[in-house]
Design an enzyme around this catalytic site. Structure first.
Site, mmCIF file in Angstrom:
data_model
loop_
_atom_site.group_PDB
_atom_site.id
_atom_site.type_symbol
_atom_site.label_atom_id
_atom_site.label_comp_id
_atom_site.label_asym_id
_atom_site.label_seq_id
_atom_site.Cartn_x
_atom_site.Cartn_y
_atom_site.Cartn_z
ATOM 1 N N GLY A 17 0.815 -1.215 0.000
ATOM 2 C CA GLY A 17 0.000 0.000 0.000
ATOM 3 C C GLY A 17 0.847 1.262 0.000
ATOM 4 N N GLY A 19 1.458 3.388 -2.322
ATOM 5 C CA GLY A 19 1.178 4.367 -3.375
ATOM 6 C C GLY A 19 0.283 5.517 -2.962
ATOM 7 C CG ASP A 66 -6.319 -7.960 -4.068
ATOM 8 O OD1 ASP A 66 -6.020 -7.859 -2.856
ATOM 9 O OD2 ASP A 66 -7.495 -8.082 -4.458
ATOM 10 C CG ASN A 93 0.880 1.357 4.835
ATOM 11 O OD1 ASN A 93 0.629 2.138 5.746
ATOM 12 N ND2 ASN A 93 0.499 1.591 3.577
ATOM 13 C CE1 TYR A 157 -8.090 -0.266 9.584
ATOM 14 C CE2 TYR A 157 -8.987 0.818 11.528
ATOM 15 C CZ TYR A 157 -8.021 0.729 10.544
ATOM 16 O OH TYR A 157 -6.986 1.647 10.508
HETATM 17 N N1 LIG Z 1 -5.088 7.278 8.266
HETATM 18 C C1 LIG Z 1 -5.308 7.036 9.537
HETATM 19 O O1 LIG Z 1 -5.891 7.838 10.250
HETATM 20 C C2 LIG Z 1 -4.833 5.757 10.162
HETATM 21 C C3 LIG Z 1 -5.024 5.616 11.531
HETATM 22 C C4 LIG Z 1 -4.589 4.477 12.156
HETATM 23 C C5 LIG Z 1 -3.973 3.479 11.430
HETATM 24 N N2 LIG Z 1 -3.787 3.626 10.110
HETATM 25 C C6 LIG Z 1 -3.128 2.511 9.408
HETATM 26 O O2 LIG Z 1 -2.123 2.994 8.556
HETATM 27 C C7 LIG Z 1 -2.039 2.184 7.388
HETATM 28 C C8 LIG Z 1 -2.183 3.057 6.162
HETATM 29 O O3 LIG Z 1 -3.430 3.718 6.240
HETATM 30 P P1 LIG Z 1 -3.843 4.903 5.250
HETATM 31 O O4 LIG Z 1 -4.765 5.764 6.001
HETATM 32 O O5 LIG Z 1 -2.656 5.464 4.583
HETATM 33 O O6 LIG Z 1 -4.729 4.072 4.184
HETATM 34 P P2 LIG Z 1 -5.118 4.422 2.683
HETATM 35 O O7 LIG Z 1 -6.454 3.776 2.478
HETATM 36 O O8 LIG Z 1 -5.003 5.863 2.401
HETATM 37 O O9 LIG Z 1 -4.032 3.641 1.866
HETATM 38 C C9 LIG Z 1 -4.008 2.261 1.925
HETATM 39 C C10 LIG Z 1 -3.208 1.733 0.768
HETATM 40 O O10 LIG Z 1 -3.354 0.311 0.753
HETATM 41 C C11 LIG Z 1 -3.671 -0.093 -0.548
HETATM 42 N N3 LIG Z 1 -4.523 -1.256 -0.515
HETATM 43 C C12 LIG Z 1 -5.728 -1.380 0.077
HETATM 44 N N4 LIG Z 1 -6.236 -2.601 -0.173
HETATM 45 C C13 LIG Z 1 -5.324 -3.234 -0.937
HETATM 46 C C14 LIG Z 1 -5.281 -4.518 -1.532
HETATM 47 N N5 LIG Z 1 -6.260 -5.392 -1.378
HETATM 48 N N6 LIG Z 1 -4.186 -4.836 -2.238
HETATM 49 C C15 LIG Z 1 -3.188 -3.971 -2.396
HETATM 50 N N7 LIG Z 1 -3.167 -2.752 -1.861
HETATM 51 C C16 LIG Z 1 -4.241 -2.391 -1.152
HETATM 52 C C17 LIG Z 1 -4.376 1.060 -1.193
HETATM 53 O O11 LIG Z 1 -4.223 1.004 -2.588
HETATM 54 C C18 LIG Z 1 -3.669 2.250 -0.567
HETATM 55 O O12 LIG Z 1 -2.544 2.601 -1.346
HETATM 56 C C19 LIG Z 1 -3.135 1.135 7.525
HETATM 57 O O13 LIG Z 1 -2.573 -0.051 8.029
HETATM 58 C C20 LIG Z 1 -4.089 1.741 8.521
HETATM 59 O O14 LIG Z 1 -4.793 0.766 9.258
HETATM 60 C C21 LIG Z 1 -4.221 4.738 9.443
HETATM 61 O O1 LIG Z 2 -7.334 3.652 11.708
HETATM 62 C C1 LIG Z 2 -8.134 4.311 12.318
HETATM 63 O O2 LIG Z 2 -8.196 4.244 13.545
HETATM 64 C C2 LIG Z 2 -9.063 5.154 11.544
HETATM 65 O O3 LIG Z 2 -8.691 5.002 10.221
HETATM 66 C C3 LIG Z 2 -9.137 6.603 11.788
HETATM 67 O O4 LIG Z 2 -10.285 7.070 11.137
HETATM 68 C C4 LIG Z 2 -9.072 7.188 13.166
HETATM 69 O O5 LIG Z 2 -8.101 6.591 13.995
HETATM 70 C C5 LIG Z 2 -10.350 7.280 13.965
HETATM 71 O O6 LIG Z 2 -11.473 7.297 13.126
HETATM 72 C C6 LIG Z 2 -10.285 8.490 14.865
HETATM 73 O O7 LIG Z 2 -11.430 8.645 15.631
#
Ligand SMILES: NC(=O)c1ccc[n+]([C@@H]2O[C@H](COP(=O)([O-])OP(=O)(O)OC[C@H]3O[C@@H](n4cnc5c(N)ncnc54)[C@H](O)[C@@H]3O)[C@@H](O)[C@H]2O)c1
Ligand SMILES: O=C(O)[C@H](O)[C@@H](O)[C@H](O)[C@H](O)CO
Length: 253
Positions: A17, A19, A66, A93, A157
């Protein structure tokens, strides 16, 4: 500007992920260290890879895949290793924090959410460990503070995020003796474009910021320093840990 971790220069790094969102910041961050970076994504990120190549002078390898298709994920990891040498840093990620009412979750939805949020973490780690047991290595699993906060509207999730921390400890213990470190990062609410577009209403964001010790919003770039640290020998004796990067959310507040 991030610190320089000299041992990451030339390291073979694989990011799922990588990108968009946090992953995109991580891909750029490792490229700026001079690492050899391969990343996978489900969509076509060839243009993003070309942009990064121009911006950093260090072209990443993009492989469309995927991650829920384990055979395809393993094939992508093989191609990365052929081009860059055995993978010594794996960043799990890719995930999908799709919202759903727990009472409406079907078995199929449950399976799909576990596949995209949890299954591939294990199978990527298992594959990377085949060569990391010879070379040493660092595996970094992206979890979330969602399970600490008891976040609602995304039960599979949240369960995956908790599972990732258990997996992190299990693999750290099992593979520590062969020189593989396994740690997790638990981000708070990181304002990626997707979060801004889909979930970050003013009310929700204000309520969340009120729980943070540091009142600023968290940007994807704020995840880079901690990830580089866990990848590098700067964290040589750190394994099995979950490192929150969440601006100090008061979980029980
Ligand atoms: N953004 C937040 O607030 C947040 C908070 C807590 C944890 N996280 C964690 O951080 C990490 C990244 O989150 P993000 O917010 O950047 O997510 P995002 O949705 O912006 O990016 C996720 C990436 O994963 C790729 N992806 C999703 N499903 C896929 C699949 N089946 N095959 C290949 N690639 C796939 C997507 O193409 C994308 O590039 C995740 O593990 C998420 O749980 C994010
Ligand atoms: O990974 C996560 O936990 C979620 O993607 C986010 O949306 C935030 O952490 C939450 O929603 C904050 O309240």
């Amino acid at each position: 500007m991030h610190a320089t971790f000299h041992d990451l220069k030339g390291a073979s790094v694989f990011i799922t992920g990588g990108g968009s969102g946090i992953g995109a910041a991580l891909t750029k961050g490792f490229l700026e260290q001079g690492a050899k970076v391969a990343f996978v994504g489900r969509s076509d990120y060839a243009d993003f890879a070309a942009e990064l190549s121009a911006a950093t002078g260090n072209p990443p390898m993009f492989l469309q895949c995927d991650v829920t298709d384990t055979a395809a994920l393993h094939a992508a990891m093989d191609r990365a290793a052929e081009a860059h040498g055995p993978i010594t840093v794996l960043v799990n990620n890719a995930a999908n924090d799709q919202r759903m009412d727990a009472s409406t979750v079907t078995e199929q939805m449950w399976q799909e959410m576990i596949d995209v949020n949890f299954k591939h973490y294990f199978f990527a780690a298992q594959k990377a460990a085949q060569t990391m047991r010879e070379t040493g290595g660092s595996i970094i699993n992206y979890s979330s503070i969602s399970y600490m906060m008891a976040s609602t509207g995304m039960a599979p999730y949240v369960a995956s995020n908790a599972g990732i921390t258990g997996l992190t400890r299990a693999l750290a213990r099992e593979w520590g003796p062969v020189g593989i470190r396994v740690n997790a990062i638990a981000p708070g609410w990181v304002l990626t474009q997707k979060q801004i577009d889909k979930w970050a209403s003013k009310e929700a964001l204000d309520a969340h910021l009120a729980r943070q010790c540091l009142p600023d919003t968290i940007q994807p770039e704020d995840m880079v320093g901690g990830t580089l640290f866990l990848a590098s020998a700067a964290s040589r004796m750190m394994t099995g840990q979950v490192m929150p990067i969440d601006a100090g959310v008061v979980v029980t507040g």
